[in-house]
Design an enzyme around this catalytic site. Structure first.
Site, PDB file in Angstrom:
ATOM      1  N   HIS A   1      42.902  25.383  33.155  1.00  0.00           N
ATOM      2  CA  HIS A   1      41.666  25.150  33.189  1.00  0.00           C
ATOM      3  C   HIS A   1      41.026  26.576  33.283  1.00  0.00           C
ATOM      4  CE1 HIS A   1      37.836  24.320  35.595  1.00  0.00           C
ATOM      5  NE2 HIS A   1      38.149  25.800  36.971  1.00  0.00           N
ATOM      6  N   CYS A   2      40.053  26.871  32.262  1.00  0.00           N
ATOM      7  CA  CYS A   2      39.655  28.056  32.213  1.00  0.00           C
ATOM      8  C   CYS A   2      37.978  28.361  32.835  1.00  0.00           C
ATOM      9  CB  CYS A   2      39.020  28.315  30.585  1.00  0.00           C
ATOM     10  SG  CYS A   2      38.953  30.118  30.012  1.00  0.00           S
ATOM     11  N   VAL A   3      38.512  29.975  33.697  1.00  0.00           N
ATOM     12  CA  VAL A   3      37.951  30.381  34.296  1.00  0.00           C
ATOM     13  C   VAL A   3      36.007  30.902  33.847  1.00  0.00           C
ATOM     14  CG1 VAL A   3      39.399  30.750  36.739  1.00  0.00           C
ATOM     15  CG2 VAL A   3      38.956  32.711  34.520  1.00  0.00           C
TER      16      VAL A   3
ATOM     17  N   MET B   1      34.692  27.665  32.512  1.00  0.00           N
ATOM     18  CA  MET B   1      34.627  26.968  34.132  1.00  0.00           C
ATOM     19  C   MET B   1      34.769  25.714  33.351  1.00  0.00           C
ATOM     20  SD  MET B   1      34.562  28.396  36.681  1.00  0.00           S
ATOM     21  CE  MET B   1      33.170  26.573  37.647  1.00  0.00           C
TER      22      MET B   1
END
Length: 216
Positions: free
Chosen positions: A107-109, A112
């Site tokens: 999950h890439c912050v 998002m």
């Protein structure tokens, strides 16, 4: 969404400072390449954000057949405790996206969004485009700063003809950067961040070679 806004704002602010200042001082070839290299990260960022790799009731049967269970990390018959579906091999439930993700990588912050089966190639292409933009921008920035160096320091100056210490060298270039602050500041930023983007690209290239995801 703060990380995504910060990431986009940093690129936009840097380009707005660098490109208008550099534009009158560069050749036609750079006039062609700059719009291409400056635009591609945004296009691929949009594709990475809007493309989902969620497993739904409509595509669940297809995802179940996509990858075999290795019976080491992924075992047949396991159900997602949140989605209540049998988990396909290489999938993972994301508590932030609130969905199971096919071939989940991470999950890439900054996006998002989860990077998975359907947007991994967009994500990797975005990292590649960032590397190219940062390396190219660092090179271009250096050539422009060298123009400023030549303008500020005459060719017969002792600063050129005398061997300089590291302290003297750094002081000279600090003056050059201060005299051309928009180009200098953004060039320093690109030079410092290019190795980080390149390292991230190398890491994911290794994962592709190894046939693994970050999650695995």
């Amino acid at each position: 969404y703060r990380c995504k806004i910060f990431f986009s704002s940093l690129m936009i602010a840097g380009q707005c400072m660098f490109i208008p200042t550099a534009w009158p001082r560069i050749s036609t070839v750079h006039h062609i390449w700059i719009p291409i290299l400056a635009t591609m990260p945004y296009v691929l960022l949009y594709a990475s954000v809007t493309t989902k790799s969620f497993i739904t009731t409509k595509n669940h049967a297809v995802e179940m057949e996509r990858y075999p269970y290795d019976k080491v990390i992924f075992h047949p018959g396991q159900r997602c405790r949140t989605c209540h579906i049998v988990k396909p091999a290489r999938s993972k439930h994301c508590s932030i996206c609130k969905a199971c993700v096919a071939r989940h990588d991470h999950h890439c912050v900054w996006l998002m969004n989860c990077v998975g089966l359907h947007n991994y190639h967009y994500f990797l292409s975005m990292i590649l485009s960032l590397c190219l933009m940062l390396i190219y921008g660092s090179y271009l920035g250096y050539t422009l700063l060298y123009q400023t160096y030549n303008r500020l320091i005459p060719s017969d100056s002792p600063l050129r003809t005398t061997r300089q210490t590291w302290t003297g060298f750094c002081n000279i270039w600090a003056v050059v950067i201060a005299a051309d602050i928009r180009i200098g500041a953004i060039t320093l930023l690109m030079t410092m961040t290019a190795p980080l983007a390149a390292a991230f690209l190398v890491y994911h290239t290794y994962l592709i070679w190894a046939g693994m995801t970050t999650n695995e």
